[in-house]
Design a protein around this motif. Sequence first.
Motif, mmCIF file in Angstrom:
data_model
loop_
_atom_site.group_PDB
_atom_site.id
_atom_site.type_symbol
_atom_site.label_atom_id
_atom_site.label_comp_id
_atom_site.label_asym_id
_atom_site.label_seq_id
_atom_site.Cartn_x
_atom_site.Cartn_y
_atom_site.Cartn_z
ATOM 1 N N GLU A 1 0.829 -1.208 0.000
ATOM 2 C CA GLU A 1 0.000 0.000 0.000
ATOM 3 C C GLU A 1 0.862 1.256 0.000
ATOM 4 N N ASP A 2 1.972 1.240 0.734
ATOM 5 C CA ASP A 2 2.894 2.384 0.743
ATOM 6 C C ASP A 2 3.446 2.670 -0.641
ATOM 7 N N TYR A 3 3.742 1.631 -1.381
ATOM 8 C CA TYR A 3 4.279 1.784 -2.734
ATOM 9 C C TYR A 3 3.184 2.009 -3.780
ATOM 10 N N GLY A 4 1.918 1.957 -3.361
ATOM 11 C CA GLY A 4 0.817 2.166 -4.284
ATOM 12 C C GLY A 4 0.498 0.963 -5.161
ATOM 13 N N LEU A 5 1.033 -0.181 -4.807
ATOM 14 C CA LEU A 5 0.786 -1.386 -5.597
ATOM 15 C C LEU A 5 -0.530 -2.060 -5.227
ATOM 16 N N LEU A 6 -0.961 -1.847 -4.002
ATOM 17 C CA LEU A 6 -2.245 -2.372 -3.536
ATOM 18 C C LEU A 6 -3.075 -1.160 -3.132
ATOM 19 N N ASN A 7 -4.148 -0.922 -3.856
ATOM 20 C CA ASN A 7 -4.951 0.271 -3.641
ATOM 21 C C ASN A 7 -6.420 -0.122 -3.629
ATOM 22 N N GLU A 8 -7.028 -0.008 -2.474
ATOM 23 C CA GLU A 8 -8.421 -0.433 -2.287
ATOM 24 C C GLU A 8 -9.384 0.354 -3.186
ATOM 25 N N GLU A 9 -9.172 1.659 -3.300
ATOM 26 C CA GLU A 9 -10.064 2.486 -4.113
ATOM 27 C C GLU A 9 -9.964 2.105 -5.594
ATOM 28 N N GLN B 1 -23.939 -3.942 -4.398
ATOM 29 C CA GLN B 1 -23.528 -3.879 -2.994
ATOM 30 C C GLN B 1 -23.001 -5.238 -2.528
ATOM 31 N N MET B 2 -23.692 -6.293 -2.901
ATOM 32 C CA MET B 2 -23.266 -7.638 -2.515
ATOM 33 C C MET B 2 -21.918 -7.987 -3.150
ATOM 34 N N GLU B 3 -21.716 -7.608 -4.401
ATOM 35 C CA GLU B 3 -20.467 -7.888 -5.104
ATOM 36 C C GLU B 3 -19.297 -7.178 -4.435
ATOM 37 N N LEU B 4 -19.482 -5.937 -4.047
ATOM 38 C CA LEU B 4 -18.422 -5.186 -3.358
ATOM 39 C C LEU B 4 -18.098 -5.815 -2.009
ATOM 40 N N THR B 5 -19.119 -6.241 -1.292
ATOM 41 C CA THR B 5 -18.917 -6.885 0.015
ATOM 42 C C THR B 5 -18.212 -8.224 -0.159
ATOM 43 N N LYS B 6 -18.642 -9.002 -1.136
ATOM 44 C CA LYS B 6 -18.051 -10.316 -1.393
ATOM 45 C C LYS B 6 -16.566 -10.192 -1.738
ATOM 46 N N ARG B 7 -16.191 -9.138 -2.419
ATOM 47 C CA ARG B 7 -14.796 -8.929 -2.812
ATOM 48 C C ARG B 7 -13.925 -8.397 -1.681
ATOM 49 N N GLY B 8 -14.517 -8.168 -0.508
ATOM 50 C CA GLY B 8 -13.745 -7.735 0.655
ATOM 51 C C GLY B 8 -13.382 -6.270 0.645
ATOM 52 N N PRO C 1 -16.042 -1.027 3.836
ATOM 53 C CA PRO C 1 -17.370 -0.397 3.765
ATOM 54 C C PRO C 1 -17.343 1.066 3.330
ATOM 55 N N ASP C 2 -16.342 1.838 3.757
ATOM 56 C CA ASP C 2 -16.294 3.248 3.363
ATOM 57 C C ASP C 2 -16.034 3.399 1.862
ATOM 58 N N VAL C 3 -15.188 2.547 1.300
ATOM 59 C CA VAL C 3 -14.902 2.584 -0.131
ATOM 60 C C VAL C 3 -16.122 2.092 -0.912
ATOM 61 N N ALA C 4 -16.774 1.048 -0.407
ATOM 62 C CA ALA C 4 -17.986 0.532 -1.057
ATOM 63 C C ALA C 4 -19.082 1.596 -1.065
ATOM 64 N N ALA C 5 -19.192 2.367 0.018
ATOM 65 C CA ALA C 5 -20.198 3.430 0.087
ATOM 66 C C ALA C 5 -19.937 4.500 -0.979
ATOM 67 N N GLU C 6 -18.669 4.833 -1.207
ATOM 68 C CA GLU C 6 -18.326 5.808 -2.257
ATOM 69 C C GLU C 6 -18.744 5.294 -3.635
ATOM 70 N N ILE C 7 -18.496 4.015 -3.879
ATOM 71 C CA ILE C 7 -18.876 3.424 -5.164
ATOM 72 C C ILE C 7 -20.392 3.437 -5.313
ATOM 73 N N MET C 8 -21.099 3.098 -4.255
ATOM 74 C CA MET C 8 -22.556 3.051 -4.325
ATOM 75 C C MET C 8 -23.145 4.436 -4.580
ATOM 76 N N GLU C 9 -22.470 5.496 -4.103
ATOM 77 C CA GLU C 9 -22.936 6.853 -4.377
ATOM 78 C C GLU C 9 -22.839 7.175 -5.871
ATOM 79 N N ARG C 10 -21.860 6.586 -6.550
ATOM 80 C CA ARG C 10 -21.693 6.819 -7.990
ATOM 81 C C ARG C 10 -22.778 6.135 -8.810
ATOM 82 N N PHE C 11 -23.367 5.078 -8.250
ATOM 83 C CA PHE C 11 -24.385 4.315 -8.970
ATOM 84 C C PHE C 11 -25.740 4.989 -8.778
ATOM 85 N N THR C 12 -26.008 5.981 -9.598
ATOM 86 C CA THR C 12 -27.220 6.783 -9.484
ATOM 87 C C THR C 12 -28.405 6.068 -10.132
ATOM 88 N N PRO C 13 -29.631 6.521 -9.822
ATOM 89 C CA PRO C 13 -30.804 5.932 -10.480
ATOM 90 C C PRO C 13 -30.757 6.043 -12.005
#
Length: 154
Positions: free
Chosen positions: A61-69, A91-98, A101-113
């Motif tokens: 993560e320090d080297y930017g090789l693993l980035n959750e976002e 939502q289930m797919e994001l949770t299943k992939r580990g 929750p804060d990053v998943a919430a940001e993604i869910m905000e992008r998924f508009t109606p």
Amino acid sequence: MWSRSLRNKKKEEGFTGAQQVYDCALDLLSYRDYSHKDMVERLQRKGATKSQALEAVAKLEDYGLLNEERYAQRVYEAWLAKRYYGRQHLQMELTKRGIRPDVAAEIMERFTPDIEETDNKKIYAAAGRFMAARGFSSRYVHIILGKLHFSDNI
């Protein structure tokens, strides 16, 4: 053949140092991205202790090789390319992939109606697959899809 037996031997014996764990993590990342949680779990399955796995993941993560976002964004983009399912499936797919929750919430905000609304062909295809999976004959599938098409109040 020889490298495979060496790889299995390492797995059985565990890792002797933090550098081996880090090298294994780099090898795993060369195939695909991982979430923080999944990488720690994967390294532990390979024989690393929890502290070794956490140390290797922190270094990645320090080297930017693993980035959750970045990983969450890739999952989202792949999901959008298919888009046969709705909001709860994402939502289930994001949770299943580990994904955290804060990053998943940001993604869910992008998924508009507006994004969730798909063209009618996909809706009809999903309805047809749903009915076929439950044993309805193609005759009844066509009848129902025809009624959906003419009502246009979807």
